[in-house]
Design an enzyme around this catalytic site. Sequence first.
Site, PDB file in Angstrom:
ATOM      1  N   ASP A 260     -29.790  59.473 -20.836  1.00  0.00           N
ATOM      2  CA  ASP A 260     -30.331  60.107 -22.043  1.00  0.00           C
ATOM      3  C   ASP A 260     -29.912  59.301 -23.269  1.00  0.00           C
ATOM      4  OD1 ASP A 260     -31.392  62.953 -23.216  1.00  0.00           O
ATOM      5  OD2 ASP A 260     -29.773  62.154 -24.464  1.00  0.00           O
TER       6      ASP A 260
ATOM      7  N   TYR B 222     -29.586  57.192 -31.877  1.00  0.00           N
ATOM      8  CA  TYR B 222     -28.318  56.677 -31.367  1.00  0.00           C
ATOM      9  C   TYR B 222     -28.160  55.177 -31.591  1.00  0.00           C
ATOM     10  CZ  TYR B 222     -28.488  61.080 -28.662  1.00  0.00           C
ATOM     11  OH  TYR B 222     -28.608  62.389 -28.260  1.00  0.00           O
TER      12      TYR B 222
ATOM     13  N   LYS C  30     -35.656  60.005 -27.716  1.00  0.00           N
ATOM     14  CA  LYS C  30     -36.065  61.046 -28.660  1.00  0.00           C
ATOM     15  C   LYS C  30     -36.537  60.436 -29.970  1.00  0.00           C
ATOM     16  CE  LYS C  30     -32.098  63.526 -26.831  1.00  0.00           C
ATOM     17  NZ  LYS C  30     -31.292  62.322 -26.545  1.00  0.00           N
TER      18      LYS C  30
ATOM     19  N   HIS D 217     -36.757  65.157 -31.648  1.00  0.00           N
ATOM     20  CA  HIS D 217     -35.304  65.374 -31.682  1.00  0.00           C
ATOM     21  C   HIS D 217     -34.903  66.662 -32.402  1.00  0.00           C
ATOM     22  CE1 HIS D 217     -31.406  62.788 -31.395  1.00  0.00           C
ATOM     23  NE2 HIS D 217     -31.156  64.049 -31.159  1.00  0.00           N
TER      24      HIS D 217
ATOM     25  N   LYS E 162     -21.113  62.819 -21.497  1.00  0.00           N
ATOM     26  CA  LYS E 162     -20.902  61.451 -21.965  1.00  0.00           C
ATOM     27  C   LYS E 162     -19.438  61.086 -21.820  1.00  0.00           C
ATOM     28  CE  LYS E 162     -19.208  60.079 -25.570  1.00  0.00           C
ATOM     29  NZ  LYS E 162     -18.701  60.003 -26.936  1.00  0.00           N
ATOM     30  N   SER E 163     -19.178  59.863 -21.380  1.00  0.00           N
ATOM     31  CA  SER E 163     -17.821  59.320 -21.396  1.00  0.00           C
ATOM     32  C   SER E 163     -17.925  57.804 -21.418  1.00  0.00           C
ATOM     33  CB  SER E 163     -17.025  59.766 -20.163  1.00  0.00           C
ATOM     34  OG  SER E 163     -15.715  59.220 -20.210  1.00  0.00           O
ATOM     35  N   VAL E 164     -16.876  57.162 -21.916  1.00  0.00           N
ATOM     36  CA  VAL E 164     -16.851  55.696 -21.892  1.00  0.00           C
ATOM     37  C   VAL E 164     -15.771  55.186 -20.938  1.00  0.00           C
ATOM     38  CG1 VAL E 164     -17.794  55.424 -24.211  1.00  0.00           C
ATOM     39  CG2 VAL E 164     -15.328  55.626 -23.918  1.00  0.00           C
TER      40      VAL E 164
ATOM     41  N   ARG F  20     -13.504  59.147 -16.030  1.00  0.00           N
ATOM     42  CA  ARG F  20     -14.222  60.350 -16.463  1.00  0.00           C
ATOM     43  C   ARG F  20     -15.683  60.308 -16.027  1.00  0.00           C
ATOM     44  NH1 ARG F  20     -11.552  62.935 -20.835  1.00  0.00           N
ATOM     45  NH2 ARG F  20      -9.558  63.548 -19.905  1.00  0.00           N
TER      46      ARG F  20
ATOM     47  N   ASN G  54     -16.990  63.310 -13.805  1.00  0.00           N
ATOM     48  CA  ASN G  54     -18.104  64.153 -14.254  1.00  0.00           C
ATOM     49  C   ASN G  54     -19.257  64.173 -13.257  1.00  0.00           C
ATOM     50  OD1 ASN G  54     -16.734  64.782 -16.606  1.00  0.00           O
ATOM     51  ND2 ASN G  54     -17.806  63.266 -17.852  1.00  0.00           N
TER      52      ASN G  54
END
Length: 275
Positions: free
Chosen positions: A46, A51, A76, A109, A231-233, A237, A241
């Site tokens: 997504d 962004y 979006k 959006h 979301k994670s970087v 994680r 997730n």
Amino acid sequence: MTAVPTITLNNGVRIPQLGFGTFQIPKDETRETTLAALEAGYRHIDTAQMYGNEKEVGQAVRDSGLDRGDVFVTSKLNNDAHAHDDALAAFDRTMDELGLDHLDLFLVHWPLPGKGDFTETWKAMEEIYGSGRAKAIGVSNFQPHHLRRLMESGVVVPAVNQIEVHPYLTQDDVRAFGAEHGIATEAWSPIAQGKVLDDPAIKRIAERVGKSPAQVTLRWHIQRGDIVFPKSVTQKRIEENFDLFGFELTEGDLGEISALNRDERTGPDPDRFNG
């Protein structure tokens, strides 16, 4: 590798129920982070014009070695492109940025109630859908009264409404309206930007099932039938997730988590936000 359940949208398109969100991931980290998510098993990414990382998302999808048809990609429409011709041009830019032959889902959006008429925006979205370049179209942050107006003036019923949902904002009325009209609910900010992770009820359930509070919260979303994309970087994680399918919450657990609702937003109110 665990198979993620899919949900069939109102036009027959199938969407993985668990995806990977790229909001607030810096451009210079987006490609590698998205590749890590795809390697972990995610098949739903997504992004959004807002962004600023569509190009890097597209690079990751192309560089993953996966068939294009195996990865579901959403973007979006930006808030400055609600006029009919602006929306069409903005979609063209998204496709150029992504470098993909089609988009799986394209969303408006925000409704921006004080800025123009989103029903005109929707007409452009319907043209995009009719072209086949977007396999499905939908909206984000729309309330039931926005959706009613859209459906009264439009031809295509939105396939998806992506809204803020988490245990402190369960959005039961918006979700019920969506279910009644065949509009799937996607949940953004699914752990309330981390605010729910220290909740005693969620921590207690997590301890009992041997999972993290984040996994329990995301599993709550999955069992409620919503589409969710944490979301994670960080690799750990990202993988954690994704590990949501080897356990189940009881009806009692689901009810206890839902009862935490406070109607508390982490983001803007769609009835007041005008970008």
